[in-house]
Design a protein around this motif. Structure first.
Motif, PDB file in Angstrom:
ATOM      1  N   ILE A  53     -17.547  36.485  41.061  1.00 32.95           N
ATOM      2  CA  ILE A  53     -17.507  35.612  42.437  1.00 32.95           C
ATOM      3  C   ILE A  53     -16.904  34.437  41.974  1.00 32.95           C
ATOM      4  O   ILE A  53     -17.351  33.506  41.015  1.00 32.95           O
ATOM      5  CB  ILE A  53     -19.142  35.265  42.775  1.00 32.95           C
ATOM      6  CG1 ILE A  53     -19.661  36.676  42.980  1.00 32.95           C
ATOM      7  CG2 ILE A  53     -19.226  34.230  43.943  1.00 32.95           C
ATOM      8  CD1 ILE A  53     -21.224  36.679  43.294  1.00 32.95           C
ATOM      9  N   GLU A  55     -16.386  30.636  43.849  1.00 33.89           N
ATOM     10  CA  GLU A  55     -16.978  30.083  44.673  1.00 33.89           C
ATOM     11  C   GLU A  55     -15.940  28.774  45.052  1.00 33.89           C
ATOM     12  O   GLU A  55     -15.406  28.115  44.534  1.00 33.89           O
ATOM     13  CB  GLU A  55     -18.240  29.189  44.158  1.00 33.89           C
ATOM     14  CG  GLU A  55     -19.433  30.251  43.912  1.00 33.89           C
ATOM     15  CD  GLU A  55     -20.650  29.494  43.219  1.00 33.89           C
ATOM     16  OE1 GLU A  55     -20.668  28.382  42.567  1.00 33.89           O
ATOM     17  OE2 GLU A  55     -21.648  30.001  43.881  1.00 33.89           O
ATOM     18  N   ASP A  56     -15.940  28.257  46.544  1.00 34.44           N
ATOM     19  CA  ASP A  56     -15.525  27.326  46.988  1.00 34.44           C
ATOM     20  C   ASP A  56     -13.874  27.334  46.607  1.00 34.44           C
ATOM     21  O   ASP A  56     -13.294  26.129  46.267  1.00 34.44           O
ATOM     22  CB  ASP A  56     -15.908  26.064  46.525  1.00 34.44           C
ATOM     23  CG  ASP A  56     -15.923  24.859  47.497  1.00 34.44           C
ATOM     24  OD1 ASP A  56     -15.546  25.076  48.628  1.00 34.44           O
ATOM     25  OD2 ASP A  56     -15.845  23.787  46.909  1.00 34.44           O
ATOM     26  N   GLU A  93     -15.350  40.840  49.062  1.00 33.71           N
ATOM     27  CA  GLU A  93     -15.805  40.471  50.516  1.00 33.71           C
ATOM     28  C   GLU A  93     -15.382  38.553  50.131  1.00 33.71           C
ATOM     29  O   GLU A  93     -15.246  38.147  49.060  1.00 33.71           O
ATOM     30  CB  GLU A  93     -17.318  40.289  50.494  1.00 33.71           C
ATOM     31  CG  GLU A  93     -17.797  41.571  50.565  1.00 33.71           C
ATOM     32  CD  GLU A  93     -19.262  41.790  50.501  1.00 33.71           C
ATOM     33  OE1 GLU A  93     -20.047  40.860  50.752  1.00 33.71           O
ATOM     34  OE2 GLU A  93     -19.657  42.862  50.435  1.00 33.71           O
ATOM     35  N   ALA A  94     -14.990  38.058  51.347  1.00 34.71           N
ATOM     36  CA  ALA A  94     -14.881  36.618  51.559  1.00 34.71           C
ATOM     37  C   ALA A  94     -15.645  36.089  52.561  1.00 34.71           C
ATOM     38  O   ALA A  94     -15.757  36.691  53.658  1.00 34.71           O
ATOM     39  CB  ALA A  94     -13.175  36.334  51.655  1.00 34.71           C
ATOM     40  N   ASP A  95     -16.360  34.941  52.236  1.00 36.76           N
ATOM     41  CA  ASP A  95     -17.229  34.259  53.064  1.00 36.76           C
ATOM     42  C   ASP A  95     -16.329  33.009  53.223  1.00 36.76           C
ATOM     43  O   ASP A  95     -16.217  32.187  52.502  1.00 36.76           O
ATOM     44  CB  ASP A  95     -18.213  34.025  52.538  1.00 36.76           C
ATOM     45  CG  ASP A  95     -19.362  35.117  52.512  1.00 36.76           C
ATOM     46  OD1 ASP A  95     -19.269  36.196  53.392  1.00 36.76           O
ATOM     47  OD2 ASP A  95     -20.106  35.356  51.544  1.00 36.76           O
ATOM     48  N   GLN A  96     -15.585  32.758  54.312  1.00 38.15           N
ATOM     49  CA  GLN A  96     -15.077  31.662  54.800  1.00 38.15           C
ATOM     50  C   GLN A  96     -16.021  30.400  55.005  1.00 38.15           C
ATOM     51  O   GLN A  96     -16.870  30.330  55.854  1.00 38.15           O
ATOM     52  CB  GLN A  96     -14.381  31.643  56.309  1.00 38.15           C
ATOM     53  CG  GLN A  96     -13.376  30.815  56.484  1.00 38.15           C
ATOM     54  CD  GLN A  96     -12.075  30.956  55.757  1.00 38.15           C
ATOM     55  OE1 GLN A  96     -11.587  31.836  55.618  1.00 38.15           O
ATOM     56  NE2 GLN A  96     -11.433  29.746  55.333  1.00 38.15           N
ATOM     57  N   LEU A  97     -16.026  29.377  54.070  1.00 35.53           N
ATOM     58  CA  LEU A  97     -16.842  28.267  54.045  1.00 35.53           C
ATOM     59  C   LEU A  97     -16.368  27.107  55.201  1.00 35.53           C
ATOM     60  O   LEU A  97     -17.042  26.448  55.721  1.00 35.53           O
ATOM     61  CB  LEU A  97     -17.083  27.627  52.774  1.00 35.53           C
ATOM     62  CG  LEU A  97     -17.381  28.658  51.702  1.00 35.53           C
ATOM     63  CD1 LEU A  97     -17.461  28.204  50.304  1.00 35.53           C
ATOM     64  CD2 LEU A  97     -18.624  29.282  52.115  1.00 35.53           C
ATOM     65  N   VAL A 102     -12.955  29.741  50.621  1.00 37.10           N
ATOM     66  CA  VAL A 102     -13.850  30.570  50.752  1.00 37.10           C
ATOM     67  C   VAL A 102     -14.755  31.084  49.457  1.00 37.10           C
ATOM     68  O   VAL A 102     -14.554  30.432  48.418  1.00 37.10           O
ATOM     69  CB  VAL A 102     -13.046  31.914  50.989  1.00 37.10           C
ATOM     70  CG1 VAL A 102     -12.310  31.968  52.327  1.00 37.10           C
ATOM     71  CG2 VAL A 102     -11.866  32.068  49.929  1.00 37.10           C
ATOM     72  N   ASP A 103     -15.706  31.514  49.657  1.00 36.68           N
ATOM     73  CA  ASP A 103     -16.419  32.118  48.312  1.00 36.68           C
ATOM     74  C   ASP A 103     -16.001  33.789  48.519  1.00 36.68           C
ATOM     75  O   ASP A 103     -15.938  34.294  49.354  1.00 36.68           O
ATOM     76  CB  ASP A 103     -17.898  32.192  48.586  1.00 36.68           C
ATOM     77  CG  ASP A 103     -18.767  30.821  48.251  1.00 36.68           C
ATOM     78  OD1 ASP A 103     -17.943  29.906  47.753  1.00 36.68           O
ATOM     79  OD2 ASP A 103     -19.886  30.971  48.479  1.00 36.68           O
ATOM     80  N   LEU A 104     -15.312  34.021  47.315  1.00 35.77           N
ATOM     81  CA  LEU A 104     -14.611  35.219  47.026  1.00 35.77           C
ATOM     82  C   LEU A 104     -15.566  36.189  46.068  1.00 35.77           C
ATOM     83  O   LEU A 104     -15.886  35.781  44.870  1.00 35.77           O
ATOM     84  CB  LEU A 104     -13.036  35.122  46.639  1.00 35.77           C
ATOM     85  CG  LEU A 104     -12.210  36.104  46.636  1.00 35.77           C
ATOM     86  CD1 LEU A 104     -12.144  36.956  47.904  1.00 35.77           C
ATOM     87  CD2 LEU A 104     -11.017  35.823  45.866  1.00 35.77           C
ATOM     88  N   SER A 105     -15.802  37.528  46.514  1.00 39.42           N
ATOM     89  CA  SER A 105     -16.596  38.237  45.673  1.00 39.42           C
ATOM     90  C   SER A 105     -15.744  39.580  45.384  1.00 39.42           C
ATOM     91  O   SER A 105     -15.363  40.005  46.463  1.00 39.42           O
ATOM     92  CB  SER A 105     -17.883  38.652  46.198  1.00 39.42           C
ATOM     93  OG  SER A 105     -18.775  39.622  45.605  1.00 39.42           O
TER      94      SER A 105
END
Length: 148
Positions: A53, A55-56, A93-97, A102-105
């Motif tokens: 992961i 982060e940011d 997976e990517a969570d657009q912050l 993004v947080d990229l897993s």
């Protein structure tokens, strides 16, 4: 499990922001199994999902994935050559912050072989076996930092 540390080193070397702020790079070993070899020795294989992961992250994701692919090519090449693993062995997976972060897993299905033996003094020895270098890759390692 040596591959987790090896991939962490490769990503830190390839992504400058991770070298500056290494706490943004998290590495977890999930869904691990021990697979006995059935040999007379106590040798075994680790099989697990490595979850990386970042982060940011504000950089270009391509930089991360090129580093991952270069590392995989040398350290778990069956993720590139086995038809079933090519389709499911590496996922993300990517969570657009925000607009720019993004947080990229990234999840990789990895294995590591451990050979347990006895030395001449009768003491138990434990050795992690390096992955064989694919014939097509012997002379084309991208960068030694991406090897174990």
């Amino acid at each position: 499990m040596n591959k987790a540390t090896s991939l962490r080193r490769a990503l830190t070397a390839a992504v400058p922001s991770l070298a500056v702020d290494p706490d943004k790079l998290l590495v977890f070993i999930d869904a691990g199994n021990i697979i006995g070899t059935g040999a007379v020795s106590l040798s075994f294989d680790y099989a697990y999902t490595l979850n990386v992961i970042i982060e940011d992250f504000a950089g270009d994701a391509d930089t991360v994935f090129v580093a991952v692919m270069a590392w995989v090519r040398r350290n778990q090449s069956d993720l590139l050559t086995n038809d079933d693993l090519r389709k499911s062995g590496i996922s993300f997976e990517a969570d657009q912050l925000t607009q720019t972060t993004v947080d990229l897993s990234i999840k990789l299905r990895l294995t590591e072989s451990v050979v347990v033996g006895t030395n001449d003094a009768g003491e138990q020895t434990i050795k992690h076996v390096d992955e064989p270098v694919p014939e097509w890759d012997v002379n084309s390692l991208v960068d030694p930092q991406w090897t174990s």
